[in-house]
Scaffold this motif. Structure first.
Motif, PDB file in Angstrom:
ATOM      1  N   LEU A 200       0.802  -1.219   0.000  1.00  0.00           N
ATOM      2  CA  LEU A 200       0.000   0.000   0.000  1.00  0.00           C
ATOM      3  C   LEU A 200       0.841   1.278   0.000  1.00  0.00           C
ATOM      4  O   LEU A 200       0.568   2.196  -0.788  1.00  0.00           O
ATOM      5  N   PRO A 201       1.891   1.402   0.822  1.00  0.00           N
ATOM      6  CA  PRO A 201       2.690   2.637   0.785  1.00  0.00           C
ATOM      7  C   PRO A 201       3.365   2.861  -0.565  1.00  0.00           C
ATOM      8  O   PRO A 201       3.511   4.010  -1.001  1.00  0.00           O
ATOM      9  N   VAL A 202       3.775   1.784  -1.225  1.00  0.00           N
ATOM     10  CA  VAL A 202       4.439   1.922  -2.526  1.00  0.00           C
ATOM     11  C   VAL A 202       3.442   2.416  -3.573  1.00  0.00           C
ATOM     12  O   VAL A 202       3.750   3.299  -4.385  1.00  0.00           O
ATOM     13  N   LEU A 203       2.235   1.850  -3.576  1.00  0.00           N
ATOM     14  CA  LEU A 203       1.221   2.290  -4.530  1.00  0.00           C
ATOM     15  C   LEU A 203       0.845   3.750  -4.296  1.00  0.00           C
ATOM     16  O   LEU A 203       0.681   4.518  -5.263  1.00  0.00           O
ATOM     17  N   ARG A 204       0.722   4.153  -3.053  1.00  0.00           N
ATOM     18  CA  ARG A 204       0.404   5.555  -2.763  1.00  0.00           C
ATOM     19  C   ARG A 204       1.496   6.488  -3.265  1.00  0.00           C
ATOM     20  O   ARG A 204       1.216   7.544  -3.859  1.00  0.00           O
ATOM     21  N   TRP A 205       2.751   6.084  -3.043  1.00  0.00           N
ATOM     22  CA  TRP A 205       3.886   6.883  -3.508  1.00  0.00           C
ATOM     23  C   TRP A 205       3.860   7.011  -5.029  1.00  0.00           C
ATOM     24  O   TRP A 205       4.078   8.094  -5.583  1.00  0.00           O
TER      25      TRP A 205
ATOM     26  N   ASP B 189      -8.399   2.703  -2.750  1.00  0.00           N
ATOM     27  CA  ASP B 189      -8.328   3.505  -3.973  1.00  0.00           C
ATOM     28  C   ASP B 189      -6.888   3.814  -4.366  1.00  0.00           C
ATOM     29  O   ASP B 189      -6.555   4.931  -4.759  1.00  0.00           O
ATOM     30  N   THR B 190      -6.027   2.800  -4.293  1.00  0.00           N
ATOM     31  CA  THR B 190      -4.616   3.004  -4.649  1.00  0.00           C
ATOM     32  C   THR B 190      -4.172   2.127  -5.814  1.00  0.00           C
ATOM     33  O   THR B 190      -2.994   2.134  -6.164  1.00  0.00           O
ATOM     34  N   CYS B 191      -5.087   1.370  -6.402  1.00  0.00           N
ATOM     35  CA  CYS B 191      -4.712   0.452  -7.475  1.00  0.00           C
ATOM     36  C   CYS B 191      -5.484   0.805  -8.736  1.00  0.00           C
ATOM     37  O   CYS B 191      -6.707   0.755  -8.761  1.00  0.00           O
ATOM     38  N   ASP B 192      -4.751   1.159  -9.807  1.00  0.00           N
ATOM     39  CA  ASP B 192      -5.397   1.552 -11.056  1.00  0.00           C
ATOM     40  C   ASP B 192      -5.772   0.361 -11.927  1.00  0.00           C
ATOM     41  O   ASP B 192      -6.764   0.417 -12.652  1.00  0.00           O
ATOM     42  N   PHE B 193      -4.955  -0.702 -11.898  1.00  0.00           N
ATOM     43  CA  PHE B 193      -5.231  -1.823 -12.801  1.00  0.00           C
ATOM     44  C   PHE B 193      -4.716  -3.127 -12.203  1.00  0.00           C
ATOM     45  O   PHE B 193      -3.883  -3.152 -11.306  1.00  0.00           O
ATOM     46  N   ILE B 194      -5.257  -4.187 -12.733  1.00  0.00           N
ATOM     47  CA  ILE B 194      -4.818  -5.535 -12.405  1.00  0.00           C
ATOM     48  C   ILE B 194      -4.369  -6.168 -13.726  1.00  0.00           C
ATOM     49  O   ILE B 194      -5.043  -6.046 -14.747  1.00  0.00           O
ATOM     50  N   SER B 195      -3.209  -6.786 -13.736  1.00  0.00           N
ATOM     51  CA  SER B 195      -2.656  -7.323 -14.984  1.00  0.00           C
ATOM     52  C   SER B 195      -3.259  -8.680 -15.316  1.00  0.00           C
ATOM     53  O   SER B 195      -3.703  -9.425 -14.439  1.00  0.00           O
ATOM     54  N   SER B 196      -3.226  -9.000 -16.605  1.00  0.00           N
ATOM     55  CA  SER B 196      -3.772 -10.272 -17.074  1.00  0.00           C
ATOM     56  C   SER B 196      -2.959 -10.763 -18.261  1.00  0.00           C
ATOM     57  O   SER B 196      -2.029 -10.105 -18.716  1.00  0.00           O
ATOM     58  N   VAL B 197      -3.323 -11.931 -18.747  1.00  0.00           N
ATOM     59  CA  VAL B 197      -2.807 -12.612 -19.941  1.00  0.00           C
ATOM     60  C   VAL B 197      -1.579 -13.468 -19.644  1.00  0.00           C
ATOM     61  O   VAL B 197      -1.307 -14.426 -20.366  1.00  0.00           O
TER      62      VAL B 197
END
Length: 798
Positions: free
Chosen positions: A466-471, A532-540
């Protein structure tokens, strides 16, 4: 006269290439002694590993020898099987090594044709009779072997071009007058599936690769040892071999795109014996040893000996795979022109492809993965796969070397249509156990705690996500989770391999199995998306049920993280960059900042590039515009529009059939062949509402490359999210349909699943979170659960 002799020699080489195996045996060569005092089973296993290694090296056994070997390893008469294995492999032996009971080594010439290729590598076998049963490495040695260039990374570059300030050429490493004699290089191949040392078996085969700088007749003294002092007396541990070093021709490649303009392409070049050129195992950047293909631009070249070659050429999944047979003549230079053909061009429609997770170092990269390759090498691969945007991520194993290329902007090698940018994957950092992170569009790449100074060491970064995503978000980055599925397997029964009981996983999507949360995928995602700190989740790049299940559950709870596509090259997939892709709608010229902003907005779809879902909209709301939100005053029917296209070969190949029949847990995880309906050329297009496909809206489309306008209608009873998919080949981001201003609360079971999964995640991650950070982490996890409990209370349906 020399020219005539050269042509005669080339003609002989050409005939050898026409008939597989004809170059295998030296004219007049005597058969090697048969070793009989050896058991069939271990010899057969070792011989099969040698065969597999030869295939990897691009120098497979000819079909007759392979058939003979396959029959020999299955022989019911062990003695006959041992003899037949040797008869199958001995013709390819360049040297016969005998180790006596006192561990003394002597060498004899083998029957293989001693032919080398100028500026190329040839592969041979070494037969080893090991009377002493030693398990030491087998070392080749020769006074004719030139020292290697070594660049700043220590990677060998035989006779190649390197920065003269960072390398010492052979002339500086040998005595004056010796350079002309040092025309040879050699290496024992001892990587998987071959062991690095002798096995101790009475008989086994090893693989040696020989390289020559020169052309013509060249004699080399080649010997072997198993350690200092093991050479046999009387200089019998080395033999003189007269090699015929065949000249190569510079093959200039004309590469023209579908519109006739010069471009880059992928080429796989094989001779009639199935050998790949240039020899993969000793390639150096920009050609990668773990690829059969090379990438070349218009009027670039490759050196080949004269002969007939089969060439496979293409340029990423939007192009047809073309095949040609070419004749390389006996000449200094020869040109062949290759015209590429597309089956679709999304960029012309404003949809630009990208892979937000590729690496220039680590995993499969070269002898010095801590440093890896340079931006110019990665850019060639991006161009060769027609990838409009390539995000090269520095991570733990290469952090201190590769981070020098981070500039907070696109790299100078970028072009208007092809962008490359260096950013960060938080992998090999203290928080990695909670899930690896993709941090895109950063301004600074050194983590800075609130009110503190920038870090200088990996160990100083936070121990949870969480702190890394906020940064990352605070500096305008677009951030999310990498290879999301790891740790999220829906395991029903763990199984017991020792008892032959297979593991069972759920195939349902969505499913309600609590995952182990013990991996490096989107494990902490449930917490971070609630904050509300994550914009996307990767796939494929992981099994689609793993990836999509957790995303579907959070969408059902009303969260709006988007999905993006990646390859994790060359760690999960080494075949090529862009194997997993995200296609982003970009109005106007391609721009990295706006491209990543559209990932955040969800104006994109993901997939393997073999199917496309373009211009998806619900009523008048285009996916990714105006927060992807369509508002209805009351329940009703909505109209869905999309331009859909897919491409499958008209006749399914054996490889395609194999992929179609594999478990979804086996690679390739996303592939259009998995979507093929039976053995037809059709694939299913589905409308997904709150994670469930709408049966009445299912359509089967012919995967012939045609872009078709499709309109569908689906009923919407309550606030919902709507998406399209051709599973597992492509998937859109959602459009959020808000009915009567009520939030999306699609499933009580999804909210409950999220709460219980957070508890499971904490049980796995808490032990590796620093004591100084544990209280904040515990509070964040508890706050996330409280948010989900509130959502659970607001949800009206199961």
């Amino acid at each position: 006269m020399n020219r005539i002799l050269r042509r005669i020699r080339h003609a002989a080489s050409f005939l050898a290439l026409l008939v597989p195996g004809i170059a295998g045996v030296r004219a007049g060569a005597a058969e090697l002694p048969l070793v009989t005092d050896v058991e069939l089973q271990p010899l057969a296993s070792q011989a099969q590993r040698v065969s597999e290694a030869l295939k990897f090296l691009g120098a497979p056994l000819d079909p007759a020898a392979q058939q003979a070997l396959d029959a020999a390893v299955k022989a019911t008469d062990p003695a006959q099987g041992v003899r037949n294995i040797q008869k199958a492999l001995d013709p390819h032996v360049i040297a016969f090594v005998q180790i006596n009971p006192e561990s003394r080594v002597k060498v004899a010439i083998g029957p293989a044709q001693p032919e080398l290729q100028e500026q190329g590598w040839r592969t041979f076998l070494v037969k080893v009779e090991n009377e002493a049963g030693v398990t030491a490495p087998l070392h080749p040695e020769s006074p004719n072997a030139a020292p290697l260039y070594r660049g700043s990374s220590g990677s060998p570059d035989p006779f190649g071009k390197v920065d003269p300030k960072k390398a010492q050429p052979p002339e500086k490493l040998v005595k004056p007058g010796d350079v002309s004699q040092r025309f040879l290089d050699m290496v024992m191949f001892d990587s998987q599936p071959i062991t690095k040392t002798l096995s101790g078996l009475r008989l086994e085969y090893r693989i040696i690769q020989l390289y020559t700088r020169d052309t013509g007749k060249r004699e080399a003294l080649i010997g072997f040892n198993i350690g200092q002092g093991t050479q046999d007396i009387g200089f019998r541990n080395a033999v003189p071999i007269l090699f015929d070093c065949v000249p190569s021709t510079e093959l200039v490649l004309g590469v023209l795109d579908d519109d006739g303009k010069p471009t880059f392409a992928s080429f796989i070049v094989r001779d009639k014996a199935g050998r790949v050129y240039p020899s993969p195992a000793r390639r150096l950047a920009p050609d990668f040893f773990f690829h059969p293909q090379i990438y070349r631009g218009d009027n670039e070249s490759v050196h080949l000996p004269p002969g007939k070659y089969d060439v496979v050429y293409t340029r990423g999944p939007e192009y047809l795979i073309e095949r040609r047979t070419i004749d390389v003549p006996d000449s200094v230079s020869h040109k062949e022109t290759f015209h590429l053909k597309r089956w679709i061009h999304p960029a012309k429609l404003g949809w630009y492809s990208g892979d937000h997770h590729v690496h220039a170092a680590g995993c499969a990269h070269y002898e010095s993965p801590m440093e890896g390759v340079l931006p110019k090498d990665m850019m060639r691969h991006i161009l060769g796969e027609d990838l409009n945007v390539g995000c090269v991520l520095s991570w733990g194993p290469c952090w201190y070397f590769q981070k020098q290329f981070f500039e907070g902007k696109v790299h100078e090698l970028s072009t208007p249509e092809y962008l490359m940018r260096y950013d960060v994957e938080v992998s090999g950092f203290p928080s990695s156990h909670a899930g690896h992170l993709c941090l895109l569009r950063l301004k600074e790449d050194d983590y800075t705690p609130p009110g503190g100074k920038p870090t200088t060491r990996i160990e100083e970064w936070p121990s949870w996500d969480l702190p890394v995503l906020r940064w990352g978000k605070d500096q305008g980055g677009v951030v999310g989770f990498s290879h999301s599925g790891w740790g999220l397997a829906p395991i029903i029964e763990r199984g017991d391999p020792q008892k032959g009981i297979a593991r069972k996983v759920s195939h349902d999507l969505p499913n309600y199995v609590i995952p182990p949360m013990d991996g490096i995928g989107a494990n902490e995602y449930l917490v971070d998306v609630a904050h509300d700190t994550c914009d996307f989740i990767s796939s494929v790049d992981t099994p689609y049920v793993y990836e999509l299940n957790i995303w579907y559950h959070t969408l059902n709870c009303g969260f709006r993280a988007r999905v993006s596509g990646e390859t994790d090259f060359p760690c999960i997939y080494g075949e090529r960059v862009g194997l997993g892709r995200v296609y982003v709608k970009q109005d106007g010229p391609l721009d990295f900042d706006r491209w990543t902003e559209q990932i955040r907005a969800g104006r994109s779809y993901v997939g393997d590039g073999r199917s496309h879902l373009i211009d998806f909209r619900v009523n008048d709301r285009d996916m990714g515009t105006e927060a992807s939100e369509l508002r209805l005053d009351e329940p009703g029917t909505v109209k869905i529009h999309v331009k859909a296209a897919a491409y499958l070969p008209e006749q399914q190949t054996p490889e395609g059939k194999t992929i179609q029949q594999r478990s979804y847990e086996e690679k390739p995880y996303w592939d259009i062949e998995r979507a093929r309906i039976a053995d037809s050329r059709k694939v299913p297009l589905e409308v997904v509402v709150n994670g469930r496909p709408v049966a009445a809206a299912r359509r089967e489309i012919v995967a012939d490359g045609t872009l078709r306008e499709i309109e569908l209608e689906v009923p919407i009873e309550r606030s919902s999210w709507v998406a399209l998919r051709i599973l597992p080949s492509s998937h859109t981001n959602p459009v959020f349909v808000v009915v009567a201003d009520k939030p999306i609360r699609a499933s009580r079971r999804s909210a409950d699943w999220c709460i219980r999964s957070i508890d499971q995640c904490w049980s796995q991650k808490e032990p590796r979170i620093r004591d100084t950070e544990k209280a904040d982490a515990r509070a964040a996890y508890d706050q996330a659960k409280a948010i989900y409990r509130k959502i659970l209370g607001e949800s009206e349906v199961e």
